[in-house]
Write an enzyme that holds these catalytic residues in place. Structure first.
Site, PDB file in Angstrom:
ATOM      1  N   LYS A 153      45.792 -19.873   4.938  1.00  0.00           N
ATOM      2  CA  LYS A 153      44.443 -20.184   4.847  1.00  0.00           C
ATOM      3  C   LYS A 153      44.067 -20.723   3.529  1.00  0.00           C
ATOM      4  O   LYS A 153      43.187 -21.627   3.435  1.00  0.00           O
ATOM      5  CB  LYS A 153      43.321 -18.762   5.256  1.00  0.00           C
ATOM      6  CG  LYS A 153      43.649 -18.300   6.745  1.00  0.00           C
ATOM      7  CD  LYS A 153      42.595 -17.111   6.786  1.00  0.00           C
ATOM      8  CE  LYS A 153      43.064 -15.936   5.976  1.00  0.00           C
ATOM      9  NZ  LYS A 153      44.417 -15.411   6.354  1.00  0.00           N
ATOM     10  N   THR A 176      40.383 -12.201   7.135  1.00  0.00           N
ATOM     11  CA  THR A 176      41.250 -11.740   8.323  1.00  0.00           C
ATOM     12  C   THR A 176      40.505 -10.820   9.307  1.00  0.00           C
ATOM     13  O   THR A 176      41.091 -10.368  10.257  1.00  0.00           O
ATOM     14  CB  THR A 176      42.362 -10.652   7.468  1.00  0.00           C
ATOM     15  OG1 THR A 176      41.538  -9.707   6.867  1.00  0.00           O
ATOM     16  CG2 THR A 176      43.300 -11.424   6.526  1.00  0.00           C
ATOM     17  N   ARG A 235      54.285 -16.897   4.834  1.00  0.00           N
ATOM     18  CA  ARG A 235      54.252 -16.256   3.533  1.00  0.00           C
ATOM     19  C   ARG A 235      55.782 -15.366   3.686  1.00  0.00           C
ATOM     20  O   ARG A 235      56.518 -15.175   2.870  1.00  0.00           O
ATOM     21  CB  ARG A 235      53.267 -15.492   3.367  1.00  0.00           C
ATOM     22  CG  ARG A 235      53.373 -14.955   1.984  1.00  0.00           C
ATOM     23  CD  ARG A 235      52.110 -14.034   1.676  1.00  0.00           C
ATOM     24  NE  ARG A 235      51.072 -15.063   1.580  1.00  0.00           N
ATOM     25  CZ  ARG A 235      49.634 -14.715   1.693  1.00  0.00           C
ATOM     26  NH1 ARG A 235      49.360 -13.350   2.036  1.00  0.00           N
ATOM     27  NH2 ARG A 235      48.610 -15.510   1.605  1.00  0.00           N
TER      28      ARG A 235
END
Length: 356
Positions: free
Chosen positions: A79, A173, A232
């Protein structure tokens, strides 16, 4: 290309395992070299990326700021990176902050009044904005104005301050915690999903190239499969595999290196670490496969309900290992199969190796 500005450090969050995709202090610096800077370099999320390319192109042709953008998805899916990419594609500056860092309305007002025309203003964890700050943001998003109260008591008056047109990008989130009035002011909404295996392998190869590290095709495939569909996470694991390969005196990351490294880190081929497997085992062994309530399960594993629901369950559900029911959490048949455990009324499966 626009410059990136971060107005405040990110608030560190707990990170009990390498597969937790939430950020930790200092990780930003290590990830910067691996982050894509253009849409063409941003891998995965194909439909979202194609739509954004249209919106960005149209805004540039009209010489206008792009409509406000709302990014939704689990941690680690890109994001923040996508927000920076949008700023780069628009050719504007990127100003970054997080909702917890905005303590008072004057904090937000100071940032907004310093924005230049077309700048991208990114607020992470936007669901944590305080009501007073959120109210100030409404008018700024719609009318590019700030309503500011000057004075106190009978002498108080409202001052309306003009600000430059800008693009707000909010990331969360927890979309369910963002108020409806705020959501309605975003013209574009993008929902991130976990990445497909093919995209994850492409990310591994790209990151390995940027790290000047060779990786075999089968090693990249296993690493991608063990990373929860989260960029990630795969970048973290890639750096650890590079360490193991270097320690073993290898010039490249081979399949053997990845298998040995994942076993050392207690990560299996499905991307589960020890705590994930412990959650499944507790549901199976203590609660006969479920259903069991979230609070009871959280106490059993020594975690908070929020940690269970935010960091463990999303991938376990996506992988088809547990399901939420009105009565609580239940494991699926696939969980028994993956852990090589038997239901009480069944025969025990072959107790072979779990990791690979």
């Amino acid at each position: 290309m626009g410059k990136n500005k971060e107005t405040s450090p990110r608030v560190p969050q707990a990170d009990d395992g390498i597969l937790h995709p939430e950020k930790t202090a200092g990780e930003d610096e290590r990830d910067l070299s691996l982050r894509p800077r253009r849409l063409a370099e941003f891998l995965g999320q194909k439909t979202m990326k194609e739509n954004l390319a249209v919106f960005i192109s149209a805004a540039r042709e009209r010489n206008e700021s792009m409509d406000h953008l709302f990014l939704i998805g689990p941690p680690g899916l890109g994001k923040t990176t996508l927000a920076q990419v949008v700023a780069n594609e628009l050719g504007t500056e990127f100003i970054q902050t997080s909702a917890p860092a905005l303590d008072k309305p004057k904090d937000l007002a100071g940032l907004l009044t310093n924005l230049k025309r077309g700048d991208v203003f990114f607020i992470d964890e936007i669901h944590r904005l305080k009501p007073a700050i959120e109210e100030l943001l409404y008018i700024a998003m719609e009318d590019y104005m700030l309503d500011w109260v000057v004075g106190q008591g009978p002498m108080a008056r409202t001052l309306r301050i003009s600000i430059q047109p800008f693009t707000l990008i909010g990331a969360t989130t927890k979309a369910g915690l963002v108020s409806s009035p705020l959501v309605s002011r975003f013209g574009i909404t993008c929902r991130f999903s976990f990445y497909e295996q093919e995209d994850m392998e492409a990310i591994v190869r790209r990151s390995a190239g940027l790290l000047n590290t060779e990786i075999d095709a089968d090693a990249a495939s296993l690493l991608a499969r063990s990373s929860r569909g989260t960029p990630r996470v795969v970048n973290r694991l890639l750096r650890r595999m590079r360490d193991f390969a270097q320690y073993a005196g290898r010039d490249a990351i081979s399949l053997a290196v990845v298998k040995d490294g994942l076993e050392r880190l207690e990560i299996d081929a499905l991307g589960l670490e020890r705590q994930d497997r412990e959650i499944l085992k507790i549901i199976i062994e203590r609660y006969n496969g479920g259903p069991v309530g979230a609070e009871t399960l959280a106490i059993s594993i020594g975690e908070s309900v929020e940690t269970l629901e935010d960091y463990y369950e999303p991938y376990l559900i996506q992988a088809g290992l547990i399901q939420r029911t009105p009565r609580g959490r239940m494991v699926t048949g696939f969980a028994y199969e993956h852990l090589k455990l038997a239901k009480k009324d069944g025969n025990s499966p072959d107790p072979g190796g779990l990791l690979f």
